[in-house]
Scaffold this active site. Structure first.
Site, PDB file in Angstrom:
ATOM      1  CB  SER A  23      21.994 -19.131  42.433  1.00 29.62           C
ATOM      2  OG  SER A  23      22.646 -18.069  43.108  1.00 29.62           O
ATOM      3  CG  ASN A 110      20.005 -13.144  53.714  1.00 36.45           C
ATOM      4  OD1 ASN A 110      20.606 -13.811  52.868  1.00 36.45           O
ATOM      5  ND2 ASN A 110      19.988 -13.482  54.988  1.00 36.45           N
ATOM      6  CB  THR A 155     -23.566 -25.500  27.388  1.00 40.36           C
ATOM      7  OG1 THR A 155     -24.706 -26.236  26.920  1.00 40.36           O
ATOM      8  CG2 THR A 155     -23.910 -24.010  27.348  1.00 40.36           C
ATOM      9  CG  HIS A 156     -22.931 -29.753  28.806  1.00 37.39           C
ATOM     10  ND1 HIS A 156     -22.704 -30.230  30.077  1.00 37.39           N
ATOM     11  CD2 HIS A 156     -23.928 -28.838  28.935  1.00 37.39           C
ATOM     12  CE1 HIS A 156     -23.536 -29.653  30.927  1.00 37.39           C
ATOM     13  NE2 HIS A 156     -24.282 -28.791  30.260  1.00 37.39           N
ATOM     14  CB  SER A 277       3.080 -35.261   9.580  1.00 36.33           C
ATOM     15  OG  SER A 277       3.513 -36.605   9.624  1.00 36.33           O
ATOM     16  CE  LYS A 283      -2.075 -34.924  10.727  1.00 34.58           C
ATOM     17  NZ  LYS A 283      -2.081 -35.472  12.068  1.00 34.58           N
ATOM     18  CG  ASN A 285       0.179 -31.951  12.474  1.00 36.34           C
ATOM     19  OD1 ASN A 285      -0.905 -32.392  12.094  1.00 36.34           O
ATOM     20  ND2 ASN A 285       1.303 -32.649  12.418  1.00 36.34           N
ATOM     21  CD  GLU A 290      -1.166 -30.206  18.467  1.00 33.91           C
ATOM     22  OE1 GLU A 290      -0.589 -31.227  18.859  1.00 33.91           O
ATOM     23  OE2 GLU A 290      -1.338 -29.951  17.263  1.00 33.91           O
ATOM     24  CE1 TYR A 317      17.780 -16.324  50.802  1.00 34.60           C
ATOM     25  CE2 TYR A 317      19.403 -17.538  52.081  1.00 34.60           C
ATOM     26  CZ  TYR A 317      18.837 -17.200  50.865  1.00 34.60           C
ATOM     27  OH  TYR A 317      19.331 -17.757  49.714  1.00 34.60           O
ATOM     28  CD  GLN A 322      21.146 -20.354  45.383  1.00 34.20           C
ATOM     29  OE1 GLN A 322      21.786 -19.481  45.938  1.00 34.20           O
ATOM     30  NE2 GLN A 322      21.659 -21.531  45.070  1.00 34.20           N
ATOM     31  CE  LYS A 325      17.841 -15.630  42.986  1.00 36.70           C
ATOM     32  NZ  LYS A 325      17.370 -16.486  44.081  1.00 36.70           N
TER      33      LYS A 325
HETATM   34  N1  ARG Z   1      22.069 -16.784  45.907  1.00 31.40           N
HETATM   35  C1  ARG Z   1      21.266 -16.515  47.034  1.00 31.40           C
HETATM   36  C2  ARG Z   1      19.789 -16.636  46.660  1.00 31.40           C
HETATM   37  O1  ARG Z   1      19.499 -16.577  45.531  1.00 31.40           O
HETATM   38  C3  ARG Z   1      21.514 -15.148  47.574  1.00 31.40           C
HETATM   39  C4  ARG Z   1      21.261 -14.975  49.035  1.00 31.40           C
HETATM   40  C5  ARG Z   1      22.215 -15.811  49.795  1.00 31.40           C
HETATM   41  N2  ARG Z   1      22.219 -15.522  51.191  1.00 31.40           N
HETATM   42  C6  ARG Z   1      22.843 -16.274  52.049  1.00 31.40           C
HETATM   43  N3  ARG Z   1      22.816 -15.943  53.284  1.00 31.40           N
HETATM   44  N4  ARG Z   1      23.408 -17.399  51.705  1.00 31.40           N
HETATM   45  O2  ARG Z   1      18.919 -16.796  47.501  1.00 31.40           O
END
Ligand code: ARG
Length: 460
Positions: A23, A110, A155-156, A277, A283, A285, A290, A317, A322, A325
């Site tokens: 990650s 964790n 309305t509508h 455009s 044009k 736009n 949008e 956990y 993961q 994020k």
């Molecule tokens: N990169 C992990 C996450 O974002 C961190 C926690 C990982 N914990 C583990 N026991 N593998 O969730």
């Protein structure tokens, strides 16, 4: 390359696993939170005599060096380090030696990731509030100028009753105020420290969770560790808050798109915030509204995505988490950029009051006023008044005029009880100003509403 967790393994991880499992490409955004969390943890361990003062000093200096390496771009982010937590700890140990290896006492990734991500999310709830307030202030500036500018209330998507443009914008101020309340209440509710929950069950070390929570600015300490390490409600909440806010932005954007068409012609977006455009030279736009409308869909996707990730997870956990994020980062960045650009688009747009006014001459907007007149001045029951007004509308249609322009004689032919004073009721401006019940569109009421929002934005 040796992994931090490689003790029980005899073969090293495949490249493919590294890519799939990591990650670090995105969680590195959390480096500030991670370093602050580590500092608080180390300080607490020192107070509890689990680390010595000397070890703490080394850790503190080492973490500061890591931070400056990250900020200068010298830090080497390697996919084989898996996540930012391990990358930072590894670099810390490279710099300060054995003391670095003690930092993870009474902690797990964790609770570490739960701290980092929660701190980021809490901060973003408040930063987004500030951006919403800036947008609201810009809307107030425009609304203030147009408390007498008539446009058809709908309305509508059909012409209904005349309102003023300030009142119309006031509706969005109400929505954005509710959005702010949601972000603020998420902040309050989730301001709870996960630090010290360790992997899932707490720790045998004599830690002081209250102390580290205080250092990090948390209001309190979480009650149950098993819940805490797998709780992502705070992330879902900010996604929901952003989704709802984007839904409001999208509704306003839809109106801006409609209003900037030839058919409406109520506003013209500035050149700075319009696009051309590639083939049609004439044009201009409305790409900004949008895109705001379109990006709303992507934000909803992140909300549904995380809800779906979470729904089948056994305690506590799981690595699925993961996946929390990227969607949040994307939604937060989308929200920030959207609020800024919408504010600029509104600030620089031209309001075409003439077109708004003339649109009020289509659709017999004062029909309800005629019915109200018949009830109030002629003592006619509303149902009958509705029917008589219908006749007057039909007559106007036949004459090819708007009801607000009909002659008294035509009205009296329909019903002899109608007298001269009816004409005042049919004037569109009077119709708007007649709606002076609390929260209504009358200019005086609109001004009151805008005062309310101004006071709110000034923190009064
Ligand atoms: N990169 C992990 C996450 O974002 C961190 C926690 C990982 N914990 C583990 N026991 N593998 O969730």
């Amino acid at each position: 390359m040796e992994k931090m967790w490689s003790g029980r393994f005899s073969a090293s991880a495949s490249n493919l696993l590294d890519q799939f499992n990591a990650s670090i490409m995105y969680d590195r955004k959390l480096y500030r939170e991670d370093i602050e969390g580590s500092l608080a943890h180390a300080k607490m361990l020192t107070k509890q005599q689990i680390l010595t003062e000397d070890e703490f000093k080394l850790i503190e200096e080492g973490l500061m060096q890591v931070k400056s390496e990250i900020e200068s771009g010298a830090f080497e982010w390697k996919i084989s380090d898996e996540d930012l937590h391990m990358a930072i700890e590894k670099r810390l140990t490279d710099i300060i030696g054995d003391a670095g290896k003690k930092l993870h006492t009474a902690r797990s990734r964790n609770d570490q990731v739960a701290v980092d991500f929660r701190c980021y999310t809490l901060r973003k709830n408040l930063e987004i509030v500030e951006l919403i307030k800036k947008l609201m202030k810009e809307i107030v500036v425009v609304a203030d100028k147009h408390t007498e500018t008539l446009l058809p209330g709908m309305t509508h998507l059909q012409h209904a009753q005349p309102i003023n443009f300030g009142f119309h914008l006031g509706a969005y101020l109400s929505m954005f105020k509710r959005d702010i309340q949601r972000f603020e209440s998420s902040y309050e509710r989730n301001n709870i420290s996960p630090l010290g929950c360790a992997a899932l069950a707490g720790t045998p070390h004599n830690i002081d969770r209250e102390y580290s929570a205080k250092l990090l600015g948390f209001e309190s300490v979480s009650v149950n560790c098993l819940d805490t390490v797998s709780d992502r409600d705070f992330a879902l909440e900010i996604l929901f808050n952003i989704s709802t806010m984007m839904m409001h932005i999208s509704r306003l954007s839809e109106e801006l798109v409609l209003w900037s068409s030839y058919e409406f012609g109520f506003v013209e977006l500035s050149d700075e915030y319009s696009t051309g455009s590639s083939i049609m030279p004439q044009k201009k736009n409305p790409d900004v509204p949008e895109l705001l409308r379109g990006k709303t869909g992507r934000v909803y996707g992140s909300l549904i995505g995380l809800l779906t990730v979470m729904k089948g997870l056994p305690l506590a956990y799981n690595k699925d988490t993961q996946e929390d994020k990227e969607g949040v980062f994307d939604a937060v960045e989308t929200a920030e950029l959207s609020l800024e650009i919408l504010k600029e688009a509104i600030k620089t747009m031209q309001v075409k009051t003439k077109n708004m006014n003339s649109a009020c001459k289509i659709g017999h907007l004062s029909a309800t006023d005629l019915a109200d007149y018949l009830v109030e001045k002629c003592d006619i029951p509303f149902r009958e008044a509705h029917f008589i007004t219908g006749k007057a509308v039909a007559k106007s249609e036949e004459l090819g005029i708007d009801l607000s322009d009909i002659d008294l004689s035509h009205l009296q032919e329909i019903d002899a009880r109608i007298s001269q004073d009816v004409l005042d009721f049919l004037v569109l401006e009077n119709s708007m100003n007649a709606r002076k019940s609390q929260g209504g569109t009358a200019s005086i009421r609109t001004k009151e509403q805008l005062e309310f929002f101004k006071k709110y934005l000034e923190g009064k």
